[in-house]
Structures are given as C-alpha cells and as structure tokens.
Design a protein around this motif. Structure first.
Motif, PDB file in Angstrom:
ATOM      1  N   MET A 148      48.466  32.737  31.150  1.00  0.00           N
ATOM      2  CA  MET A 148      47.876  34.077  32.103  1.00  0.00           C
ATOM      3  C   MET A 148      46.070  33.713  32.204  1.00  0.00           C
ATOM      4  O   MET A 148      45.742  33.609  33.470  1.00  0.00           O
ATOM      5  N   GLY A 149      45.505  33.348  31.428  1.00  0.00           N
ATOM      6  CA  GLY A 149      44.148  32.952  31.260  1.00  0.00           C
ATOM      7  C   GLY A 149      43.971  31.564  32.145  1.00  0.00           C
ATOM      8  O   GLY A 149      43.373  31.637  33.266  1.00  0.00           O
ATOM      9  N   GLY A 150      44.501  30.494  31.942  1.00  0.00           N
ATOM     10  CA  GLY A 150      45.353  29.074  32.712  1.00  0.00           C
ATOM     11  C   GLY A 150      45.419  29.477  33.795  1.00  0.00           C
ATOM     12  O   GLY A 150      44.520  29.159  35.228  1.00  0.00           O
ATOM     13  N   LEU A 151      46.686  30.850  34.235  1.00  0.00           N
ATOM     14  CA  LEU A 151      46.816  30.739  36.037  1.00  0.00           C
ATOM     15  C   LEU A 151      45.505  31.531  36.635  1.00  0.00           C
ATOM     16  O   LEU A 151      45.188  31.161  37.786  1.00  0.00           O
ATOM     17  N   TRP A 152      44.771  32.297  35.971  1.00  0.00           N
ATOM     18  CA  TRP A 152      43.686  33.200  36.245  1.00  0.00           C
ATOM     19  C   TRP A 152      42.870  31.272  36.735  1.00  0.00           C
ATOM     20  O   TRP A 152      41.562  31.493  38.354  1.00  0.00           O
ATOM     21  N   LEU A 153      42.620  31.479  36.254  1.00  0.00           N
ATOM     22  CA  LEU A 153      41.293  29.866  36.302  1.00  0.00           C
ATOM     23  C   LEU A 153      41.741  29.175  36.894  1.00  0.00           C
ATOM     24  O   LEU A 153      40.978  27.651  36.574  1.00  0.00           O
ATOM     25  N   GLU A 154      43.036  28.283  37.380  1.00  0.00           N
ATOM     26  CA  GLU A 154      43.724  27.353  37.752  1.00  0.00           C
ATOM     27  C   GLU A 154      43.940  26.165  37.318  1.00  0.00           C
ATOM     28  O   GLU A 154      43.724  25.176  37.963  1.00  0.00           O
TER      29      GLU A 154
END
Length: 197
Positions: A148-154
C-alpha cells in the motif's frame, strides 16, 4: 469462549494441578485451565467426553485414552495397557477434573458438567519448524503495508497489474489465510474429530 494452550509436559505427576483431597476454587473459566490441560490423559478424557452426550463408563474412557496414547485401534489394546490407564484416570486425573468442576464422576460413570460442555478449548500447537499464527499475520500485515505504501508513493508499477489489483491480491491473501486458520483451529479443538489434538 476460546482458550488456547501449547502442548506441555505430559507426565502423570508434577503437572502443576493440586491432586490432594482438598477442594480447590478451580473453575473452567480460571487461568488454571492451562494447568488442567497440561496433561495428555486429561485432554484425551475431555475430548472423548465432549464427543458423547451420555454418561461414559470408566472402562470405555480408559480404552479410548489408551488407544490414542499408543496410536492403536481400541480392539488392539491389551488388558495391561487398559488397566494402567484405567488406574491412572480413576486415582489421579478424574478426581482432578471433578475438583475443577469439569466432570461429575461417581463409581465408574463420568459425564461433563454443563459448564464444561459449553467450554470451547483448542490447542495452538506450533511445531518447531513453523511460526505461530500471530507472527504470520504480523508478517502478512507488513507485506500489505509495503504494497500500500508503494502504491501511494507510486513506487510499485501499475502498468501490468491494475491499481486495484494489488489491494485485491492482499485481501485474497488475508482471506485464504483466515480460512486455513479457521480450519486448523477446528481440527485442533477438543471434542472435534475422531482423534484428539
């Protein structure tokens, strides 16, 4: 109410439960349930009694406990094996369970008390080469947080897998894990299945 316990030392003596003739304030809801279940013969007795609705003869109980202990069919138990377990149950384990309020025991017939019938007990046995469920879920949560963090930070590419595909994958992992966990708990519950956990 669910109670968990790790498999403990399974000797007949020195198991942490008062086996003197004095009454105790032991109850199925107390923390002492762990001491009560630390002995395999008491666990096996409770497992057998939870699977039956009627009073059980001590001889039948002794045969089944001996069969489970020795990993044999009931018909293959010798009279010596049965008598050893019979004596141990009669002199030590059934009086302990009776003082604990788990059973009613007179002469040779035994039955669970109403409190013990409704008590849900399962064993959380963790082999040396595996991890406890709590640690597993913590690790799965860490993976979900990274995704989820990777998705938010693209930082995670969404070209090959759609953006909603990643959370769906994480949710699927939690769902499959929860189903396996529930099935494992059911298998390890006293009174469920043919063999005791």
């Amino acid at each position: 109410m669910a109670t968990t316990t790790k498999q403990a030392e399974e000797g007949d003596v020195g198991d942490g439960v008062d086996t003197s003739g004095s009454a105790t304030d032991f109850s199925p809801n107390s923390g002492d349930i762990f001491d009560l279940l630390s002995n395999h013969r008491r666990r096996y007795a409770i497992h057998y009694l939870k699977r039956t609705d009627d009073r059980v003869e001590l001889g039948d109980l002794a045969e089944h406990v001996a069969a489970w202990e020795l990993d044999k069919d009931v018909q293959a138990i010798t009279s010596t094996e049965r008598k050893r377990v019979y004596t141990s149950l009669q002199q030590t384990h059934l009086p302990t369970l009776e003082r604990a309020g788990m059973i009613e025991f007179d002469d040779r017939a035994i039955e669970l008390t109403d409190d013990a019938k409704t008590l849900e007990v399962y064993l959380d046995v963790v082999p040396g080469d595996s991890i406890p469920w709590g640690v597993y879920y913590l690790g799965l949560s860490a993976v979900a947080a990274v995704v989820m963090g990777g998705l938010w930070l693209e930082l995670i590419p969404t070209g090959t897998i759609p953006e909603l595909g990643w959370p769906t994958l994480v949710m699927a992992l939690f769902t499959v894990s929860a189903v396996v966990h529930v099935l494992e708990n059911r298998r390890m519950r006293l009174g469920e299945g043919e063999q005791p956990p």
